[in-house]
Design an enzyme around this catalytic site. Structure first.
Site, short mmCIF file in Angstrom:
data_model
loop_
_atom_site.label_atom_id
_atom_site.label_comp_id
_atom_site.label_asym_id
_atom_site.label_seq_id
_atom_site.Cartn_x
_atom_site.Cartn_y
_atom_site.Cartn_z
N LYS A 131 0.81 -1.23 0.00
CA LYS A 131 0.00 0.00 0.00
C LYS A 131 0.85 1.28 0.00
O LYS A 131 0.46 2.27 -0.61
CB LYS A 131 -0.95 0.02 1.20
CG LYS A 131 -2.06 -1.03 1.09
CD LYS A 131 -2.99 -0.94 2.28
CE LYS A 131 -3.97 -2.11 2.27
NZ LYS A 131 -4.90 -2.09 3.40
N ASP A 170 -10.05 2.14 2.76
CA ASP A 170 -10.10 1.35 4.01
C ASP A 170 -10.84 2.09 5.13
O ASP A 170 -11.72 1.53 5.78
CB ASP A 170 -8.68 1.01 4.50
CG ASP A 170 -8.05 -0.12 3.71
OD1 ASP A 170 -8.79 -0.91 3.10
OD2 ASP A 170 -6.81 -0.19 3.70
P1 NDP Z 1 1.43 -3.02 10.59
O1 NDP Z 1 2.46 -4.09 10.46
O2 NDP Z 1 1.59 -1.75 9.84
O3 NDP Z 1 1.28 -2.61 12.15
C1 NDP Z 1 1.19 -3.61 13.11
C2 NDP Z 1 0.79 -3.00 14.46
O4 NDP Z 1 0.45 -4.08 15.33
C3 NDP Z 1 1.89 -2.20 15.14
O5 NDP Z 1 1.29 -1.14 15.85
C4 NDP Z 1 2.49 -3.23 16.11
O6 NDP Z 1 3.07 -2.65 17.26
C5 NDP Z 1 1.25 -3.98 16.52
N1 NDP Z 1 1.47 -5.35 17.01
C6 NDP Z 1 1.86 -6.42 16.29
N2 NDP Z 1 1.88 -7.52 17.07
C7 NDP Z 1 1.49 -7.13 18.32
C8 NDP Z 1 1.30 -7.81 19.55
N3 NDP Z 1 1.51 -9.12 19.68
N4 NDP Z 1 0.88 -7.09 20.62
C9 NDP Z 1 0.64 -5.77 20.49
N5 NDP Z 1 0.81 -5.05 19.36
C10 NDP Z 1 1.23 -5.75 18.27
O7 NDP Z 1 0.03 -3.75 10.22
P2 NDP Z 1 -1.25 -3.05 9.59
O8 NDP Z 1 -1.50 -1.80 10.34
O9 NDP Z 1 -1.12 -2.99 8.11
O10 NDP Z 1 -2.43 -4.13 9.87
C11 NDP Z 1 -3.00 -4.28 11.16
C12 NDP Z 1 -4.22 -5.20 11.08
O11 NDP Z 1 -5.28 -4.60 10.34
C13 NDP Z 1 -3.94 -6.55 10.40
O12 NDP Z 1 -4.53 -7.55 11.19
C14 NDP Z 1 -4.66 -6.42 9.07
O13 NDP Z 1 -5.10 -7.69 8.59
C15 NDP Z 1 -5.85 -5.55 9.45
N6 NDP Z 1 -6.47 -4.83 8.31
C16 NDP Z 1 -7.77 -5.13 7.97
C17 NDP Z 1 -8.40 -4.49 6.91
C18 NDP Z 1 -9.84 -4.83 6.58
O14 NDP Z 1 -10.32 -4.46 5.46
N7 NDP Z 1 -10.58 -5.47 7.45
C19 NDP Z 1 -7.71 -3.46 6.12
C20 NDP Z 1 -6.35 -3.19 6.57
C21 NDP Z 1 -5.78 -3.87 7.62
P3 NDP Z 1 4.61 -2.13 17.28
O15 NDP Z 1 4.57 -0.77 16.62
O16 NDP Z 1 4.97 -2.08 18.71
O17 NDP Z 1 5.40 -3.13 16.48
#
Ligand code: NDP
Length: 279
Positions: free
Chosen positions: A71, A108
């Protein structure tokens, strides 16, 4: 990629992409609205993304969706961008505009708002909202949520510096605060949105206490064949509803379909069908 002569071609690019529901959703939209389209999923690595986009449109392709991890690359590639794509810093929908340039949008955030306010019939005004996570998905939903006249919006993230940096980009847009997961103890929210990727490994973000107000609801952007860990947490903690992001997925697809085809599909039967298939 095989083509069907004379039929408008669309695709979703991502990696991995095998799990994508987008071809199914767009095919259902096309059937419902009497359109004929060819929509496929294509596994595209970041390294070849720019070339693959170019060749898709050069060979007559009409529109693309982009998903993880493409993206931000789509954002960089699009010459023209919608305001909501500029806020999100990411593009999930590409097409060629009337001037012949690559144009990018991000559906989104608007898809989430449709699911919350139309499908779930929530009135978000004066509500206290918590977003867990500060990655790309969080960035895409902040501005549209702030436009709902919330009482306040808090972003909590495991790496709290990322939450601070994200909030800075929206300073002046509304009541926005940030904190660590530990600092959630004692706070109460009417809606908690899980925008972390923890659900993808069936984990729960490390919540301190239960920051869910009486009658509060839970929404996980992630979705799967089974309730996510966060959806289960919401149910176990007395949430008035606890939903995953299937509705958002269908709604963001409907907004892309409208941009490409000028026709609004009815999302409810599609959400209903996909929900019935995972029961
Ligand atoms: P990113 O990789 O950009 O960000 C991940 C985030 O999750 C970070 O803030 C990270 O924290 C945090 N994180 C990961 N693992 C853990 C954990 N075990 N405990 C706490 N925090 C955690 O991912 P995206 O933002 O792109 O995606 C996030 C979610 O949104 C995904 O599940 C994706 O499938 C979903 N999504 C759904 C859509 C829909 O249409 N329904 C559209 C877009 C996304 P840190 O910064 O500390 O690493």
């Amino acid at each position: 990629m095989n083509t069907t002569f004379g039929v408008d071609r669309y695709a979703v690019f991502g990696h991995p992409i095998g799990h994508s529901k987008s071809p199914r959703i767009h095919t259902l939209f096309a059937q419902q609205t009497g359109q004929t389209i060819d929509y496929r999923a294509q596994d595209v690595m970041p390294e070849s993304f720019n070339m693959d986009v170019e060749s898709f449109f050069a060979s007559g392709g009409k529109g693309l969706n982009c998903t993880v991890p493409l993206k931000e690359l789509a954002f960089n590639l699009a010459l023209q961008k919608s305001e909501r794509a500029l806020h999100a810093g990411a593009v999930n929908t590409l097409m060629i505009d009337a001037t012949g340039h690559l144009w990018g949008d991000n559906t989104d955030g608007a898809g989430l708002i449709c699911d919350l306010t139309i499908n779930l019939q929530l009135d978000l005004s004066d509500k206290r909202l918590l977003i867990l996570g500060a990655g790309g998905a969080s960035r895409g939903i902040i501005q549209p949520l702030l436009e709902q006249n919330l009482a306040n919006l808090v972003i909590a993230n495991r790496t709290v510096e990322k939450a601070h940096a994200l909030a800075k980009q929206f300073s002046g847009s509304g009541a926005l605060a940030t904190c660590s997961f530990d600092a959630l103890a004692g706070q109460q929210f009417d809606l908690i949105i899980n925008a972390t990727s923890a659900s993808l490994s069936d984990e729960l973000p490390p919540l301190s206490g239960c920051p869910l107000a009486a009658d509060g609801g839970c929404y996980d952007l992630a979705y799967g064949t089974q309730p996510t860990a966060f959806v289960r947490w919401g149910r176990e903690n007395g949430a008035s509803f606890s939903k995953d992001g299937l509705g958002m997925l269908v709604e963001q697809a409907a907004l892309a379909f409208y941009l490409w085809r000028g026709v609004r599909p009815d999302t409810r039967p599609v959400i209903g069908l996909l929900e019935s298939e995972r029961k």
